[in-house]
Motif scaffolding. Structure first.
Motif, PDB file in Angstrom:
ATOM      1  N   ALA A   1       0.856  -1.194   0.000  1.00 35.99           N
ATOM      2  CA  ALA A   1       0.000   0.000   0.000  1.00 35.99           C
ATOM      3  C   ALA A   1       0.888   1.238   0.000  1.00 35.99           C
ATOM      4  CB  ALA A   1      -0.910   0.000   1.220  1.00 35.99           C
ATOM      5  N   ILE A   2       1.862   1.225   0.890  1.00 35.52           N
ATOM      6  CA  ILE A   2       2.816   2.329   1.002  1.00 35.52           C
ATOM      7  C   ILE A   2       4.013   1.804   1.786  1.00 35.52           C
ATOM      8  CG2 ILE A   2       1.739   3.267   3.112  1.00 35.52           C
ATOM      9  CD1 ILE A   2       2.472   6.108   2.100  1.00 35.52           C
ATOM     10  N   SER A   3       5.205   2.207   1.391  1.00 32.51           N
ATOM     11  CA  SER A   3       6.411   1.829   2.136  1.00 32.51           C
ATOM     12  C   SER A   3       7.425   2.937   1.973  1.00 32.51           C
ATOM     13  CB  SER A   3       6.989   0.510   1.603  1.00 32.51           C
ATOM     14  OG  SER A   3       8.252   0.268   2.215  1.00 32.51           O
ATOM     15  N   ARG A   4       7.440   3.812   2.970  1.00 29.19           N
ATOM     16  CA  ARG A   4       8.347   4.950   2.892  1.00 29.19           C
ATOM     17  C   ARG A   4       9.433   4.850   3.961  1.00 29.19           C
ATOM     18  NH1 ARG A   4       7.574   9.282   0.189  1.00 29.19           N
ATOM     19  NH2 ARG A   4       8.160  10.566   1.946  1.00 29.19           N
ATOM     20  N   GLY A   5      10.352   5.787   3.953  1.00 26.67           N
ATOM     21  CA  GLY A   5      11.437   5.772   4.910  1.00 26.67           C
ATOM     22  C   GLY A   5      11.981   7.164   5.100  1.00 26.67           C
ATOM     23  N   VAL A   6      13.013   7.271   5.908  1.00 28.09           N
ATOM     24  CA  VAL A   6      13.648   8.576   6.168  1.00 28.09           C
ATOM     25  C   VAL A   6      15.159   8.417   6.095  1.00 28.09           C
ATOM     26  CG1 VAL A   6      11.752   9.443   7.607  1.00 28.09           C
ATOM     27  CG2 VAL A   6      13.658   8.220   8.692  1.00 28.09           C
ATOM     28  N   PRO A   7      15.875   9.529   5.868  1.00 30.71           N
ATOM     29  CA  PRO A   7      17.340   9.460   5.915  1.00 30.71           C
ATOM     30  C   PRO A   7      17.773   8.907   7.269  1.00 30.71           C
ATOM     31  CG  PRO A   7      16.612  11.618   5.118  1.00 30.71           C
ATOM     32  CD  PRO A   7      15.391  10.896   5.598  1.00 30.71           C
TER      33      PRO A   7
ATOM     34  N   PRO B   1       8.395  12.494  13.641  1.00 25.95           N
ATOM     35  CA  PRO B   1       7.737  13.795  13.713  1.00 25.95           C
ATOM     36  C   PRO B   1       8.531  14.851  12.948  1.00 25.95           C
ATOM     37  CG  PRO B   1       8.905  13.359  15.766  1.00 25.95           C
ATOM     38  CD  PRO B   1       8.982  12.103  14.935  1.00 25.95           C
ATOM     39  N   GLY B   2       7.806  15.821  12.402  1.00 27.76           N
ATOM     40  CA  GLY B   2       8.469  16.880  11.648  1.00 27.76           C
ATOM     41  C   GLY B   2       8.577  16.557  10.172  1.00 27.76           C
ATOM     42  N   TYR B   3       8.402  15.279   9.836  1.00 27.98           N
ATOM     43  CA  TYR B   3       8.398  14.848   8.437  1.00 27.98           C
ATOM     44  C   TYR B   3       6.948  14.657   8.001  1.00 27.98           C
ATOM     45  CZ  TYR B   3      13.323  14.155   7.242  1.00 27.98           C
ATOM     46  OH  TYR B   3      14.632  14.360   6.904  1.00 27.98           O
ATOM     47  N   PRO B   4       6.690  14.574   6.702  1.00 26.91           N
ATOM     48  CA  PRO B   4       5.314  14.295   6.279  1.00 26.91           C
ATOM     49  C   PRO B   4       4.792  13.035   6.992  1.00 26.91           C
ATOM     50  CG  PRO B   4       6.717  14.719   4.377  1.00 26.91           C
ATOM     51  CD  PRO B   4       7.619  14.675   5.568  1.00 26.91           C
ATOM     52  N   GLY B   5       3.505  13.021   7.290  1.00 23.95           N
ATOM     53  CA  GLY B   5       2.903  11.900   8.011  1.00 23.95           C
ATOM     54  C   GLY B   5       3.212  10.548   7.398  1.00 23.95           C
TER      55      GLY B   5
ATOM     56  N   TYR C   1       4.917  12.393  -2.633  1.00 24.45           N
ATOM     57  CA  TYR C   1       5.632  13.079  -1.552  1.00 24.45           C
ATOM     58  C   TYR C   1       6.928  13.699  -2.048  1.00 24.45           C
ATOM     59  CZ  TYR C   1       2.144  10.453   0.900  1.00 24.45           C
ATOM     60  OH  TYR C   1       0.936   9.929   1.293  1.00 24.45           O
ATOM     61  N   ARG C   2       6.869  14.235  -3.245  1.00 26.24           N
ATOM     62  CA  ARG C   2       8.032  14.905  -3.835  1.00 26.24           C
ATOM     63  C   ARG C   2       7.640  16.297  -4.307  1.00 26.24           C
ATOM     64  NH1 ARG C   2      12.629  11.453  -6.164  1.00 26.24           N
ATOM     65  NH2 ARG C   2      12.444   9.538  -4.962  1.00 26.24           N
ATOM     66  N   LEU C   3       8.642  17.169  -4.306  1.00 25.82           N
ATOM     67  CA  LEU C   3       8.468  18.553  -4.730  1.00 25.82           C
ATOM     68  C   LEU C   3       9.425  18.840  -5.882  1.00 25.82           C
ATOM     69  CD1 LEU C   3       8.525  20.116  -1.131  1.00 25.82           C
ATOM     70  CD2 LEU C   3       6.498  19.762  -2.561  1.00 25.82           C
ATOM     71  N   PRO C   4       9.094  19.801  -6.752  1.00 21.77           N
ATOM     72  CA  PRO C   4      10.040  20.162  -7.809  1.00 21.77           C
ATOM     73  C   PRO C   4      11.345  20.681  -7.184  1.00 21.77           C
ATOM     74  CG  PRO C   4       7.894  21.196  -8.175  1.00 21.77           C
ATOM     75  CD  PRO C   4       7.864  20.599  -6.799  1.00 21.77           C
TER      76      PRO C   4
ATOM     77  N   VAL D   1      12.075  16.007  -6.080  1.00 19.49           N
ATOM     78  CA  VAL D   1      12.909  15.576  -4.949  1.00 19.49           C
ATOM     79  C   VAL D   1      12.029  15.238  -3.739  1.00 19.49           C
ATOM     80  CG1 VAL D   1      14.974  16.833  -5.662  1.00 19.49           C
ATOM     81  CG2 VAL D   1      13.305  17.955  -4.194  1.00 19.49           C
ATOM     82  N   ILE D   2      12.511  14.333  -2.925  1.00 17.66           N
ATOM     83  CA  ILE D   2      11.727  13.867  -1.774  1.00 17.66           C
ATOM     84  C   ILE D   2      11.481  15.001  -0.784  1.00 17.66           C
ATOM     85  CG2 ILE D   2      11.704  12.281   0.208  1.00 17.66           C
ATOM     86  CD1 ILE D   2      13.490  10.404  -1.452  1.00 17.66           C
ATOM     87  N   MET D   3      10.242  15.108  -0.367  1.00 22.18           N
ATOM     88  CA  MET D   3       9.870  16.106   0.639  1.00 22.18           C
ATOM     89  C   MET D   3      10.333  15.597   1.999  1.00 22.18           C
ATOM     90  SD  MET D   3       5.958  17.086   1.441  1.00 22.18           S
ATOM     91  CE  MET D   3       5.535  18.481   2.441  1.00 22.18           C
ATOM     92  N   THR D   4      11.034  16.446   2.738  1.00 24.88           N
ATOM     93  CA  THR D   4      11.485  16.004   4.061  1.00 24.88           C
ATOM     94  C   THR D   4      10.744  16.804   5.128  1.00 24.88           C
ATOM     95  OG1 THR D   4      13.441  17.388   3.828  1.00 24.88           O
ATOM     96  CG2 THR D   4      13.674  15.063   3.265  1.00 24.88           C
ATOM     97  N   GLU D   5      11.414  17.807   5.695  1.00 28.10           N
ATOM     98  CA  GLU D   5      10.820  18.551   6.804  1.00 28.10           C
ATOM     99  C   GLU D   5       9.520  19.274   6.431  1.00 28.10           C
ATOM    100  OE1 GLU D   5      14.000  20.206   9.431  1.00 28.10           O
ATOM    101  OE2 GLU D   5      12.987  22.041   8.804  1.00 28.10           O
ATOM    102  N   MET D   6       8.532  19.182   7.312  1.00 23.28           N
ATOM    103  CA  MET D   6       7.278  19.918   7.109  1.00 23.28           C
ATOM    104  C   MET D   6       7.474  21.388   7.502  1.00 23.28           C
ATOM    105  SD  MET D   6       4.885  17.943   5.888  1.00 23.28           S
ATOM    106  CE  MET D   6       3.277  18.582   6.384  1.00 23.28           C
ATOM    107  N   PRO D   7       6.800  22.302   6.791  1.00 25.84           N
ATOM    108  CA  PRO D   7       6.994  23.730   7.065  1.00 25.84           C
ATOM    109  C   PRO D   7       6.267  24.196   8.334  1.00 25.84           C
ATOM    110  CG  PRO D   7       5.374  23.450   5.337  1.00 25.84           C
ATOM    111  CD  PRO D   7       5.879  22.066   5.669  1.00 25.84           C
TER     112      PRO D   7
END
Ligand SMILES: Nc1nc2c(c(=O)[nH]1)N[C@H]1C(S)=C(S)[C@@H](COP(=O)(O)O)O[C@H]1N2
Ligand SMILES: [Mo]
Length: 421
Positions: free
Chosen positions: A212-218, A251-255, A282-285, A301-307
């Motif tokens: 369904a979804i499988s994401r990760g973080v640095p 926390p601080g990253y997209p849900g 979950y990517r931004l230009p 590019v992958i969206m990291t920190e939420m604004p």
């Protein structure tokens, strides 16, 4: 009144109208029923269960006043005035599912549940829930989870996906262990670059081969303060729709970085390429683009920190208040970078600002309460705007920022309508 209140300042039901209608159009039976009763259908748990093909399970049991975006997968947001609590109760916590809620969660059955930690680690681990509870320090943290697409409804041209307005956010007390403690127990190799998270929620198609979804973080984010593997939400086992029995929280990253129904953390030697990590998800230009631009996939590019962001949770938009008397405005502010430096409110469309009183965060990545007393000088229509500023001096913009193809990261100032009488 509908005509004069701009979208972001609308009352709960009016805010819901557009996105909910849109959702109804593309879905079936349940939605048609919803259209008859009104555009904001409160959760009818049995209907929801049926919508997912469940027979008796009451999968949204106890939810109250949320606005349905979609029933398959289940997505629902919270009107701003229902997010007034410091700790968002279960009943008001938004729901975002990319797939189906797994049977293990629906039955609240964690028997034999294990979490695998493998990949670029010295010692791969297979941990039961009991292992997690016994072998690591147990902590409770108040953490915001906000969907990367919160605010999508305000982009123009619009973006496909759930038309979240302001309510795909909540802040709960989570109990569990530090993500970094578990990774350290496995021993993170120098070759580690990224985490890859896996849950047992079935793909919408029912195809067992598909995630369904499988994401990760640095890996740096996974090892940093804040990251958790949690089993309790507000002192109770994490409810079915929020990831029973185990979820990651980054926390601080997209849900989407906070995997629910967690079964595995795969430490990768490259950027994780699981479902919804690639393409436009979950990517931004990589550079600013004009609204409506078709951005090549390789430039995303992958969206990291939420604004930085804030939400006015009291009064409810559209409320009446006496002219010439102080009215309390309150809400919450939060930022992916950590603490908030200031919140200001305006009653004159941003021409002048009033400093709000800001409470400290109970811990990093908890939202912070703000309060301000405003006096509306004479009878008539007003808007209250709120603007949070983070510790780097970055503040919320008054208009929708950086258009992007999928409508992520809209942190424009929240506006409510107030009628002075
Ligand atoms: N296993 C799994 N984890 C998931 C998701 C999902 O669909 N499946 N959705 C993600 C997204 S996009 C968000 S915004 C949050 C929502 O968490 P909530 O439903 O508890 O509010 O969960 C994340 N974790
Ligand atoms: Mo999300």
């Amino acid at each position: 009144m509908t005509e004069t209140i701009p979208p972001n300042a609308a009352t709960g039901s009016e805010t819901a109208e557009k996105p909910a209608r849109r959702a109804f159009l593309k879905t079936t039976g349940l939605s048609t029923l919803g259209a008859y009763v009104g555009m904001t259908i409160p959760f009818e748990a049995n209907l929801m269960a049926l919508a997912q093909g469940m027979s008796e399970e009451d999968i949204m049991q106890g939810k109250d006043g949320l606005i349905l975006m979609n029933d398959r997968p289940l997505n629902a947001e919270t009107p701003a005035h229902l997010l007034d609590d410091d700790v968002t109760p279960y009943k008001y916590f938004f729901v975002r599912n990319n797939g189906l809620v797994p049977d293990t969660a629906l039955n609240m059955n964690a028997e034999g549940w294990t979490l695998t930690v493998d990949g670029e680690v010295d010692t791969p681990l297979e941990l039961t829930l009991a292992d997690l509870k016994e072998k690591f320090e147990v902590i409770t943290r108040r953490l915001v989870i906000e969907c990367g697409g919160n605010g999508r409804a305000y982009f123009n041209p619009g973006a496909s996906g759930n038309q979240w307005t302001t309510g795909a956010v909540g802040c709960a007390d989570w109990t569990g262990v530090r993500l970094s403690d578990v990774l350290n127990a496995a021993g993170v190799k120098d070759s580690a670059v990224y985490t890859g998270h896996f849950g047992n929620d079935p793909h919408l198609s029912g195809d067992a081969e598909k995630e369904a979804i499988s994401r990760g973080v640095p890996i740096e984010k996974a090892m940093a303060e804040g990251g958790m593997i949690a089993w309790d939400m507000n002192g109770e086992p994490i409810p079915a729709v929020h990831g029973f029995p185990l979820r990651v929280i980054n926390p601080g990253y997209p849900g989407s970085a906070s995997q629910k129904f967690l079964t595995r953390i795969w430490v990768r030697d490259k950027v994780h390429d699981g479902a919804k990590m690639t393409g436009y998800s979950y990517r931004l230009p990589a550079y600013p683009v004009a609204p409506g631009t078709e951005v090549p996939e390789e430039d995303m590019v992958i969206m990291t920190e939420m604004p930085v962001k804030s939400l006015i949770t009291f009064p409810q938009s559209g409320a009446e208040t006496p002219a010439g008397q102080a009215t309390e405005i309150r809400g919450h502010a939060w930022a992916g970078s950590g603490d908030i430096a200031a919140v200001d409110v305006s009653i004159d469309f941003g021409q002048t600002w009033i400093a709000a009183r800001l409470e400290p965060a109970i811990n990093k990545f908890a939202w912070q309460r703000f309060r301000a007393d405003v006096t509306l000088p004479q009878a008539g229509y007003y808007e209250v705007w709120a603007r949070a500023t983070d510790m780097n001096g970055v503040a919320q913009p008054p208009v929708v920022p950086g258009w992007n193809p999928r409508g992520y990261g809209n942190n424009m100032q929240h506006r409510i309508a107030l009628i002075a009488t």
